[in-house]
Design an enzyme around this catalytic site. Structure first.
Site, PDB file in Angstrom:
ATOM      1  N   GLY A   1       0.832  -1.191   0.000  1.00  0.00           N
ATOM      2  CA  GLY A   1       0.000   0.000   0.000  1.00  0.00           C
ATOM      3  C   GLY A   1       0.865   1.239   0.000  1.00  0.00           C
ATOM      4  N   GLY A   2       0.221   2.402   0.168  1.00  0.00           N
ATOM      5  CA  GLY A   2       0.971   3.643   0.160  1.00  0.00           C
ATOM      6  C   GLY A   2       1.926   3.762   1.326  1.00  0.00           C
ATOM      7  CG  PHE A   3       1.082   1.223   4.594  1.00  0.00           C
ATOM      8  CD1 PHE A   3       1.836   0.088   4.798  1.00  0.00           C
ATOM      9  CD2 PHE A   3      -0.214   1.086   4.135  1.00  0.00           C
ATOM     10  CE1 PHE A   3       1.303  -1.160   4.558  1.00  0.00           C
ATOM     11  CE2 PHE A   3      -0.741  -0.166   3.890  1.00  0.00           C
ATOM     12  CZ  PHE A   3       0.008  -1.300   4.099  1.00  0.00           C
ATOM     13  N   GLY A   4       3.698   1.189   2.698  1.00  0.00           N
ATOM     14  CA  GLY A   4       4.820   0.287   2.582  1.00  0.00           C
ATOM     15  C   GLY A   4       4.366  -1.085   2.120  1.00  0.00           C
ATOM     16  CB  SER A   5       5.993  -3.908   0.903  1.00  0.00           C
ATOM     17  OG  SER A   5       6.046  -3.046  -0.224  1.00  0.00           O
ATOM     18  CB  VAL A   6       2.463  -6.626   4.416  1.00  0.00           C
ATOM     19  CG1 VAL A   6       2.336  -7.640   5.549  1.00  0.00           C
ATOM     20  CG2 VAL A   6       1.885  -5.281   4.839  1.00  0.00           C
TER      21      VAL A   6
ATOM     22  CE  LYS B   1       1.333  -2.523   7.942  1.00  0.00           C
ATOM     23  NZ  LYS B   1       0.165  -1.806   8.473  1.00  0.00           N
TER      24      LYS B   1
ATOM     25  CG  ASP C   1      -7.766   3.671   5.082  1.00  0.00           C
ATOM     26  OD1 ASP C   1      -8.781   3.844   4.375  1.00  0.00           O
ATOM     27  OD2 ASP C   1      -6.683   3.293   4.629  1.00  0.00           O
TER      28      ASP C   1
END
Length: 832
Positions: A530-535, A548, A644
């Protein structure tokens, strides 16, 4: 008079002093004034008249000879009466028994201006109205300059009178009309008065000023009636082309509109046919008046209970459809006004004209100057249209980038409005030199559109560098040494802070970056992004985890660790548990428990997936989400708003028990505060209407929860462009079905089990509708939702079906993504 609000004007009295043959007040309703008569505009010598509101003191040119409602003509003004207009107004004469002076009652009237001679050029005190010896009615200002004339000189006019219908008439020896005010409508139509093809109604004067700006006009054409707005470039915002209208061509053949008792009709005077009644009005035995006003509304007034009252709004548009509802640059959403929310490093680009009156519009902090075109920039506002501008697709067909460049290359352009065409690879581009109100797109099937607003970058004033030349090199060296020392000190401080936080009780486990690299096999198994990062999926010992990796460090180490401690203290069966974290240099990682069935969207947006969730499982998932949110909102030491809520942030374990995820990237509201102010964030399709104000409460989560409930029940996305045109937006579809009493149409057609439990499903839909109320105060607290699902409380029954999602509306500077204002309070971990 309060019923008329801003639509009626505060008229202060004037005397019309006859200088020759006519005595004021001596003329009855159908009497005439003699030739060579002069009336002078004088403000009465009454103390404190500037504050007079009700009753109004008017001295008309012609006063009715009976008690009650009639018409008069004279000068009128707005306090403090420094400029005046000559016009015709409906008046009400008071009961003489209420006044000690038998002549005083003639002054106590209430009026509605129906015609004016000089609305666009006011006169001052001592202006004169002259009924000349050769039959011309002439208005001159106090300095003798000509302002208006009836142009009837030499046409055998012998008198002027006021008819009972409100028509100011000049007549000849045969009592034939030579000139009449009915032929020159300004902003109003009285019964029997016609608006001919080619003529227009324009607002007379506003309640705020007497400028007579005439931003709007209403007109009739051979094929229908139209309303336009705009000073420089009139834009069509209303059109009614009745199928019975046909072009009336040829000499003597013309269309007209007229007000009749009970209808507003358009007809062809040469055809002899009955007029087409395009609007059915409220029939009345009292006087009615149609009035086109300064806010773009066409209203029907009626005299009731000794005052004028609005009985019908003829155009019947939605509030946000009117071009000036939120003033210049204002954005209208569900009747609320706001400014574009873009900002620069030195402040915002836009601000309210009046913080207490958002509807007055917005202004640019830095005026646009054509001498500095290199500083011009475009601010993009997503998912908006230009009020209800009808010719949205009439602009030049082009691509978005060409549209923007065309505006930047034209100094008179203040905005570029771009609308995408679903069936083509380009869209229509409209360049405007004035920016009226914008509205958020909410109509089902509407083409996506954006507004690119031109702003000017403000540069700080340059200072002379010559006096500082000698010290420049020295200052640079000192600065370098200082920065080096600060960085070294900060590094030592962060290391000390890390040790300090590692000793705090309740702190999640701290991992090294290397250990998480090993656990995730060098981040090789990605399970989300997502926009925050990757998991990434990983293994720590014998425990599966989800790691994350945040894209960038948005905070200092101390702030990040403090918020990790807050997240780690959250323990609830319906919240995904934070196991640990990592902070090394620029790396920020969060380690969560692994949820084997993934996110909810995989199970409700099933596509070809035949493993449908039964009603019991869907009901359990909805209840789990509500309980998790209830804990965040009400049971934590610090109240947390998720901001969200969507199916992608709801994770499922082996038993399909749902847990809310990503609450660590949310907003903390202190217990002593009811709301916080923050910049817009979230996901289009799940955002509550109050995001336009940036003042949010936990009720934004309740709204998003309502959207998710509907997606679970319907088995589809809220915004699904694969659906038929009328069903793209799920919430708008729900609104339509709710109003028509067809909620059962919303149930997932692929689930037989859902239809078996239809009564329970419909009750859940009503619960979702309660959560989707446009007014946040009418939504339930999430704890109340839990009680409803547990059978302890019933769903509210008095609900409004006026709700839809706020799609992406953040104003983002084109080519400059880092100009958003910082949130007032801290954001957990990092912005989404």
């Amino acid at each position: 008079m309060a019923a008329l609000g801003f639509l009626l004007f505060i008229f202060i009295s004037t005397y019309l002093v006859p200088q020759t043959y006519c005595q004021v007040g001596s003329l009855g309703p159908a009497s005439s004034a003699s030739l060579s008569t002069i009336w002078t505009c004088r403000v009465p010598d009454i103390g404190g008249y500037e504050q007079a509101v009700d009753p109004w003191l008017l001295r008309p040119l012609t006063i009715p000879g009976h008690l009650g409602l009639s018409f008069g003509a004279g000068f009128y003004c707005i306090s403090p009466c420094d400029t005046f207009i000559f016009g015709v107004y409906a008046i009400y004469t008071g009961d003489p028994s209420l006044y000690s002076d038998p002549n005083e009652y003639e002054l106590v009237v209430r009026g509605l201006v129906v015609w004016s001679a000089n609305h666009d050029r006011q006169v001052r005190q001592d202006a004169t109205l002259n009924f000349t010896g050769d039959g011309d009615l002439v208005l001159r200002d106090a300095d003798g300059s000509l302002v208006w004339s009836s142009n009837t000189s030499g046409r055998s006019v012998i008198g002027v009178n006021m008819t009972e219908s409100g028509n100011l008439v000049l007549f000849d020896h045969h009592n034939m009309t030579v000139w009449q005010s009915f032929d020159y409508p300004v902003d109003s139509l009285l019964p029997g008065q016609r608006l001919l093809a080619g003529q227009s109604l324009t607002p007379n004067i506003s309640s705020a000023s007497m400028t007579g700006s005439n931003q709007f006009y209403f007109t009739i054409r051979p094929d229908g009636i139209y309303a336009f707005a705009g000073y420089l470039e009139p834009r069509l915002y209303y059109r009614n082309t009745n199928p019975r209208f046909v072009p009336y061509l040829g000499i003597g053949r013309y269309a007209y509109m007229t007000l009749m008792n009970g209808s507003l009709a358009v007809a062809n005077s040469a055809s002899g046919d009955e007029a087409d009644k395009i609007y059915l009005l409220q029939r009345s035995q009292s006087l009615q008046c149609l009035r086109f006003e300064s806010d773009g509304h066409l209203r029907l007034y009626e005299w009731m209970d000794t005052q004028w009252q609005v009985v019908q709004d003829i155009l019947e548009l939605e509030q946000c459809d009117y071009p000036s509802v939120c003033g210049d640059y204002g954005i209208c959403f569900s009747g609320q006004c706001s400014c574009p929310m873009a900002s620069s490093t030195s402040g915002t680009y836009f601000r309210q004209l009046d913080d207490h009156k958002p509807s007055l519009g917005c202004i640019l902090d830095t005026p646009i100057s054509c001498q500095h075109k290199e500083d011009h920039q475009l601010i993009q506002v997503h998912n908006v249209s230009y009020f209800s501008y009808i010719d949205q697709t009439a602009g030049v067909l082009t691509d978005e980038e060409s549209c923007k460049q065309a505006c930047l290359g034209n100094c008179s352009c203040r905005a570029a409005l771009y609308h995408y065409h679903k069936t083509a690879s380009n869209g229509s581009c409209l360049l405007v030199s004035e920016v009226l109100s914008l509205q958020v797109l909410s109509l089902v099937g509407s083409s996506p559109g954006s507004a690119f607003l031109k702003v000017q970058i403000a540069h700080p004033k340059k200072r002379g560098v010559l006096p500082y030349t000698l010290g420049g090199v020295t200052a640079a060296l000192v600065l370098f040494a200082t920065v080096f020392a600060i960085l070294r000190c900060r590094r030592n401080e962060e290391e000390a802070n890390e040790d300090e936080f590692s000793d705090l009780p309740g702190m999640p486990t701290r991992f090294t970056f290397q250990s998480l690299q090993v656990a995730t096999k060098d981040f090789s198994s990605k399970i989300g992004e997502g926009g925050f990062g990757s998991v990434f999926k990983g293994v720590l010992g014998d425990q599966l985890v989800a790691v994350k990796h945040l894209h960038q460090a948005a905070q200092g180490t101390k702030e990040f660790l403090a918020e990790v401690q807050t997240i780690g203290s959250l323990h609830h069966i319906n919240l995904v548990r934070l196991i640990g974290f990592c902070t090394e240099k620029a790396h920020r990682l969060l380690v969560y428990e692994y949820m084997p069935r993934g996110s909810l969207d995989r199970w409700i947006y099933y596509g070809d997936n035949k493993a449908l969730l039964d009603w019991h499982t869907r009901h359990k998932i909805i209840a789990n989400i509500a309980k998790g949110l209830s804990y965040l909102h009400e049971d934590c030491r610090q109240r947390i708003v998720h901001l969200d809520i969507k199916p992608q942030n709801i994770l499922l374990d082996d038993n399909f028990d749902a847990k809310v995820a990503d609450f660590g990237l949310s907003k903390i509201i202190d217990r002593d505060k009811s709301r916080v102010v923050t910049r817009m964030r979230g996901t289009p399709g799940y955002m509550a209407p109050e995001w336009l104000t940036s003042q949010i409460t936990e009720k934004v989560d309740v709204y998003s929860f309502g959207v998710v409930v509907m997606e679970i029940i319907c088995g589809r996305k809220n915004l699904d462009y694969s659906q038929p045109e009328g069903s793209i937006q799920l919430i708008n579809l729900l609104q339509e079905k709710a109003k028509n009493g067809k909620l059962e149409d919303m149930i997932d057609k692929n689930s037989e089990d859902m239809n078996i439990h239809m009564e329970e499903v419909l009750e859940m839909i009503n619960l979702a509708i309660w959560c989707l109320q446009s007014d946040s105060s009418r939504r339930p607290a999430i704890s109340l939702v839990v009680k409803v699902m547990e059978g302890e409380r019933q769903v509210e029954t008095n609900l409004e079906f006026n709700f839809f999602d706020l799609s992406a509306l953040n104003a983002v500077p084109v080519g400059e993504p880092n100009l958003s204002t910082l949130p007032i309070t801290s954001v957990l971990s990092t912005p989404r």
